[in-house]
Design a protein around this motif. Structure first.
Motif, short mmCIF file in Angstrom:
data_model
loop_
_atom_site.label_atom_id
_atom_site.label_comp_id
_atom_site.label_asym_id
_atom_site.label_seq_id
_atom_site.Cartn_x
_atom_site.Cartn_y
_atom_site.Cartn_z
N ARG A 167 0.83 -1.21 0.00
CA ARG A 167 0.00 0.00 0.00
C ARG A 167 0.86 1.26 0.00
NH1 ARG A 167 -4.32 -2.26 4.47
NH2 ARG A 167 -5.77 -3.24 2.99
N ASP A 168 1.96 1.22 0.76
CA ASP A 168 2.87 2.36 0.78
C ASP A 168 3.47 2.60 -0.61
OD1 ASP A 168 2.37 2.70 3.46
OD2 ASP A 168 4.22 1.72 4.13
N ALA A 169 3.80 1.51 -1.30
CA ALA A 169 4.38 1.64 -2.64
C ALA A 169 3.40 2.31 -3.60
CB ALA A 169 4.79 0.26 -3.16
N LEU A 170 2.12 1.96 -3.50
CA LEU A 170 1.12 2.59 -4.34
C LEU A 170 0.95 4.06 -3.98
CD1 LEU A 170 -1.03 2.38 -6.54
CD2 LEU A 170 -2.66 1.65 -4.80
N ASP A 171 0.97 4.36 -2.69
CA ASP A 171 0.84 5.75 -2.26
C ASP A 171 2.00 6.61 -2.76
OD1 ASP A 171 -1.49 5.11 -0.95
OD2 ASP A 171 -0.56 4.91 1.03
N VAL A 172 3.20 6.03 -2.78
CA VAL A 172 4.37 6.78 -3.24
C VAL A 172 4.22 7.20 -4.69
CG1 VAL A 172 6.82 6.54 -3.79
CG2 VAL A 172 5.99 5.84 -1.56
N LEU A 173 3.61 6.33 -5.50
CA LEU A 173 3.44 6.64 -6.92
C LEU A 173 2.55 7.87 -7.14
CD1 LEU A 173 3.00 3.06 -8.39
CD2 LEU A 173 4.98 4.55 -8.62
N ALA A 174 1.74 8.20 -6.15
CA ALA A 174 0.86 9.36 -6.29
C ALA A 174 1.51 10.65 -5.82
CB ALA A 174 -0.43 9.11 -5.49
N THR A 175 2.72 10.55 -5.28
CA THR A 175 3.40 11.74 -4.77
C THR A 175 4.37 12.29 -5.80
OG1 THR A 175 5.26 10.53 -3.80
CG2 THR A 175 3.26 10.73 -2.47
N THR B 80 6.37 15.81 -32.11
CA THR B 80 6.04 14.38 -32.24
C THR B 80 6.88 13.54 -31.27
OG1 THR B 80 5.43 14.62 -34.58
CG2 THR B 80 6.02 12.41 -33.82
N ALA B 81 8.17 13.86 -31.20
CA ALA B 81 9.06 13.13 -30.29
C ALA B 81 8.69 13.38 -28.83
CB ALA B 81 10.51 13.53 -30.54
N ALA B 82 8.36 14.63 -28.51
CA ALA B 82 7.98 14.97 -27.13
C ALA B 82 6.68 14.31 -26.74
CB ALA B 82 7.89 16.49 -26.98
N ASP B 83 5.74 14.28 -27.68
CA ASP B 83 4.46 13.61 -27.40
C ASP B 83 4.67 12.12 -27.13
OD1 ASP B 83 3.06 15.95 -27.65
OD2 ASP B 83 2.40 15.58 -29.71
N ALA B 84 5.53 11.49 -27.92
CA ALA B 84 5.81 10.06 -27.73
C ALA B 84 6.49 9.81 -26.38
CB ALA B 84 6.69 9.54 -28.88
N LYS B 85 7.42 10.69 -26.04
CA LYS B 85 8.12 10.56 -24.77
C LYS B 85 7.15 10.73 -23.60
CE LYS B 85 12.04 12.45 -22.19
NZ LYS B 85 13.15 13.46 -22.21
N SER B 86 6.23 11.70 -23.73
CA SER B 86 5.24 11.94 -22.68
C SER B 86 4.31 10.74 -22.53
CB SER B 86 4.44 13.20 -22.99
OG SER B 86 3.46 13.43 -22.00
N ALA B 87 3.89 10.19 -23.67
CA ALA B 87 3.01 9.02 -23.63
C ALA B 87 3.71 7.83 -22.99
CB ALA B 87 2.55 8.67 -25.05
N LEU C 96 4.09 5.13 -15.70
CA LEU C 96 3.47 5.45 -14.42
C LEU C 96 2.18 4.65 -14.23
CD1 LEU C 96 3.34 7.14 -11.85
CD2 LEU C 96 2.22 8.96 -13.18
N ASP C 97 1.36 4.59 -15.28
CA ASP C 97 0.10 3.84 -15.19
C ASP C 97 0.36 2.35 -14.96
OD1 ASP C 97 -1.31 6.16 -15.61
OD2 ASP C 97 -1.62 5.82 -17.76
N ASN C 98 1.34 1.80 -15.66
CA ASN C 98 1.66 0.38 -15.50
C ASN C 98 2.17 0.09 -14.09
OD1 ASN C 98 0.96 -0.17 -18.14
ND2 ASN C 98 3.04 0.01 -18.93
N ALA C 99 2.95 1.03 -13.55
CA ALA C 99 3.45 0.85 -12.18
C ALA C 99 2.30 0.88 -11.18
CB ALA C 99 4.46 1.94 -11.85
N ARG C 100 1.33 1.75 -11.43
CA ARG C 100 0.16 1.81 -10.54
C ARG C 100 -0.63 0.51 -10.59
NH1 ARG C 100 -1.79 7.90 -12.32
NH2 ARG C 100 -0.52 9.08 -10.81
N ALA D 53 -1.18 -2.06 -7.52
CA ALA D 53 -2.52 -2.48 -7.09
C ALA D 53 -2.63 -4.00 -7.10
CB ALA D 53 -3.58 -1.86 -8.00
N GLN D 54 -2.05 -4.63 -8.12
CA GLN D 54 -2.07 -6.09 -8.18
C GLN D 54 -1.26 -6.70 -7.03
OE1 GLN D 54 -0.54 -6.67 -12.15
NE2 GLN D 54 -2.59 -6.81 -13.07
#
Length: 413
Positions: A55-63, A134-141, A147-151, A155-156
């Motif tokens: 749970r702490d690990a998930l909370d850290v991802l939100a900080t 285009t490169a910046a958009d790809a990097k941002s995505a 980040l989403d995958n880590a979340r 959770a899993q």
């Protein structure tokens, strides 16, 4: 007893110690069951910690301190900057083309060439800006996906840890029951009526690990009936003992312990038998809290103390029992005027198992221990010096269920 054998199969440290020729139908000893119960308890504690860590690990991802969050924010900022640059470059192209189209018919060759070059240069800048965006958009995505995958993974992990905690609790309960059954079978329940009840627990919260002499400290004792049956009368047991820092001089007489409850709000001294307010009844799955406060006399020197807690119960059908263990909570005593700063709470020490003997007949002057958790005490390796405290507790705590039985008899008279 199939449950103990099943338990031993999930305890490799214990199972590996079994001889290869041992048959699965053999009955484990109390000592083996105690070891298995200890392994199960440790596994459950580790599982609880794993859930908390997940749970702490998930909370850290939100900080904002999370590296993945930092990378995502930086990539997002870079993409926004690139988008702004592209918009400006596109506008420059439009303006350059408008200027070229607006040249008068009599514009010189030099003027036309300059306007055409401005369009070419603006288009080159716009092309570079588009590629950068285009490169910046790809990097941002990519950063956002990371980040989403880590979340999702965090959770899993929480879900897996919670299942492991549930499984470990099941093994722990089975181990505790197997041990209690074995002790009962060996006669550790005394007269066959009083039993050790693993699901009956006593927990102290709020007791500081350092008590400054001359000041009251408040804490709480919670008794929980984790069984599926109501306990008609419950008797909480609590006592404190202390010695100097060398473990030589008994300082117990300098400690004052009082209690208060929902039914008796005024502070009262713990009685000479170290019992506090009777709880009647304590329903299945319910808990009850007793407020406690402790003060070391202002003249008390530096030393070390220990609190012992347990509980016993008596039912209307004459069945009775108590917590299987007497739990210890160790604390330091600081001389008056000491400023210890932030003090963490005292943590429960290793519980002790009580010896069992037949009770004396009611009305005799020397009760013997039967069951419950109050007959045997001691301290763990952290405070081996508290020998006097352990000895005193043996004297005042012997025969918890016997005392309950005597009280029941007295109240009925």
């Amino acid at each position: 007893m199939t449950t103990p054998l099943a338990l031993l199969s999930v305890a490799p440290a214990f199972a590996d110690a079994k001889p290869a020729t041992q048959e699965q139908s053999s009955k484990p000893t109390v000592k083996q069951l105690e070891k298995a119960a200890e392994i199960a308890r440790k596994a459950y504690e580790d599982a609880v910690k794993a859930v908390r860590d997940a749970r702490d690990a998930l909370d850290v991802l939100a900080t904002d301190a999370s590296p993945l969050r930092v990378a995502q924010k930086a990539a997002e900022k870079e993409a926004t900057k690139a988008a702004t640059a592209k918009t400006a470059a596109d506008t420059a192209v439009t303006d350059a083309k408008t200027a070229l189209a607006a040249l008068p018919a009599d514009a010189t060759v030099e003027q036309k060439a300059a306007a055409e070059k401005a369009v070419t240069d603006a288009e080159a800048v716009a092309k570079t800006a588009a590629e950068t965006k285009t490169a910046a958009d790809a990097k941002s995505a990519t950063a956002q996906d990371a980040l989403d995958n880590a979340r999702v993974a965090a959770a899993q992990q929480i879900s897996l840890a919670q299942q492991a905690e549930k499984d470990a609790l099941g093994v722990k309960k089975a181990a505790d029951k197997a041990l209690a059954d074995a002790l009962e079978e060996e006669g550790d329940e005394g007269d066959g009526k009083c039993v050790l009840e693993p699901e009956f627990t006593t927990v102290v919260t709020g007791l500081p690990s350092t008590v400054v002499a001359g000041k009251w400290v408040d804490f709480k004792l919670r008794l929980t009936n984790g069984t599926d049956k109501t306990m008609d009368e419950v008797y909480p047991f609590v006592t404190v003992h202390a010695s100097d820092k060398n473990g030589i001089k008994d300082l117990s007489h300098l400690l004052k312990l009082q209690w208060s409850s929902a039914t008796s709000k005024a502070w009262q001294n713990v009685d000479v038998e170290n019992y506090v307010d009777r709880i009647a009844p304590l329903k299945a799955g319910a808990h009850s809290d007793i407020k406690l406060r402790l003060k070391a006399d202002a003249k008390a020197p530096d030393g070390q103390g220990v609190a012992f807690v347990a509980g016993d119960y008596w039912n209307d059908d004459t069945s009775c029992g108590g917590t299987p263990d007497l739990t210890t909570y160790e604390f330091k005593i600081a001389a008056a005027g000491t400023k210890p700063g932030t003090v963490p709470p005292a943590k429960p020490g290793k519980a002790t198992k009580p010896p069992v003997a037949a009770p004396s007949p009611q009305g005799t002057s020397s009760p013997q221990p039967v069951s419950g958790a109050l007959a045997k005490t001691g301290s763990n390796s952290a405070v081996p010096q508290i020998a006097l405290a352990g000895a005193a507790a043996v004297v005042v705590g012997a025969g918890a269920v016997f005392v309950v039985r005597r009280r029941k008899s007295d109240s009925a008279a």
